[in-house]
Design an enzyme around this catalytic site. Sequence first.
Site, PDB file in Angstrom:
ATOM      1  N   HIS A   1      26.689 -15.098  69.783  1.00 60.73           N
ATOM      2  CA  HIS A   1      25.452 -15.460  68.288  1.00 60.73           C
ATOM      3  C   HIS A   1      23.916 -15.174  68.507  1.00 60.73           C
ATOM      4  O   HIS A   1      22.462 -15.476  69.284  1.00 60.73           O
ATOM      5  CB  HIS A   1      25.302 -17.490  68.336  1.00 60.73           C
ATOM      6  CG  HIS A   1      24.912 -18.000  67.594  1.00 60.73           C
ATOM      7  ND1 HIS A   1      24.200 -19.389  67.258  1.00 60.73           N
ATOM      8  CD2 HIS A   1      24.809 -17.691  65.809  1.00 60.73           C
ATOM      9  CE1 HIS A   1      24.085 -19.784  65.652  1.00 60.73           C
ATOM     10  NE2 HIS A   1      24.247 -18.680  65.261  1.00 60.73           N
ATOM     11  N   SER A   2      23.138 -15.094  67.026  1.00 62.37           N
ATOM     12  CA  SER A   2      22.486 -14.561  66.463  1.00 62.37           C
ATOM     13  C   SER A   2      21.576 -13.701  67.627  1.00 62.37           C
ATOM     14  O   SER A   2      22.198 -12.621  68.082  1.00 62.37           O
ATOM     15  CB  SER A   2      21.177 -15.586  66.626  1.00 62.37           C
ATOM     16  OG  SER A   2      20.519 -15.605  66.131  1.00 62.37           O
ATOM     17  N   ALA A   3      20.112 -14.370  69.042  1.00 60.83           N
ATOM     18  CA  ALA A   3      19.764 -13.352  69.068  1.00 60.83           C
ATOM     19  C   ALA A   3      20.618 -12.045  70.599  1.00 60.83           C
ATOM     20  O   ALA A   3      19.880 -11.803  71.366  1.00 60.83           O
ATOM     21  CB  ALA A   3      18.016 -13.653  69.735  1.00 60.83           C
TER      22      ALA A   3
END
Length: 339
Positions: free
Chosen positions: A184-186
């Site tokens: 997720h994301s980073a």
Amino acid sequence: MTLAFWEQAAPRTVRRGHMWIAGKRIQRNAQTYQCGPLFVEWEAPEQVTRPWPIVLLHGGGYQGTEWFDTPDGRPGWAQRLVEAGYVVLVADRPGQGRSPFHVETMGPMGPAFSYEHGRHIYFPAEYEGRHTQWPFARDDEAAMDEFIAGYGPLPADLAFSEDMEADRIAKLLDRIGPAILLTHSASGPVGWLVADRRPGLVKAIVAVEPMGPPFAQIPNIGTLTWGLAATPLNWEPPVASPDALREAAPGEHRLPALAGLPIVAVTAEASAFAAASTPAIEQLNAAGCQAELLHLPDHGVFGNGHGLIYEKNSDAALVPVLNWLIEHTEPSDPAHRKS
């Protein structure tokens, strides 16, 4: 009489535990310390019906708890995946959550995570009319306090952080065997790095709104200096510098370790991060990968932002992801699936 919250939760029969993936030993002033251990919590259903475990990697500055209960108290994706028959391992990325951070072993901390930054990422004003699934009211300050409470700083050096995380997750796979990565994301770039370092041990990658686009400078986090990540991947032919990679024609450099690996980027209707996924997928495909986009509105799932994994319709958002996983990681004949 109001029931306690634990009495309202459905009982489950599972197996669970935790483990540590040790960090590197370093020397400081004639003393030995450990740098960047990885905490992993795991859970398995009574009957495992899926062929590969799933490793869940959380977003930047947060911790593995984002995969557990949602902010409004419903089961999160970790539980739902266990209910779907998967062994699930939830990591706290090094220096975050239960994985300790100390500046003497991991270097300076990046900036603290502010309320304003959280609002900008998770429910920005420009998407207010389309973002209908956030799990609490925008003016609910008590709920916002609880949401922000789980955030902490990242290491200031993004390249060091990603390299360290990829090393620990790769060692986790060495221990547990082949697995699916769900980022997720980073943590998105970490997924590419792990697959690059452990070809054959990563069976698929689901990247929920991965950090990008290639070469982007990410506020409060750092720069994706090497396109898909802040640290180099094993490009073929080798790349002399980030500038050489940026200037190269699409397809000039390949990622042999990721060739044919099923990869999907999951994007939401009301999120600025969604636009970053298309160029990332394009660079992966140019490098010889088997990558695609899964845009939730195309599957009848609307109103989500960057926190789609724990928004009000998180169960609905998981359905097309599960369908994709079954299609790309399991034999079509159920008789040949691992029991």
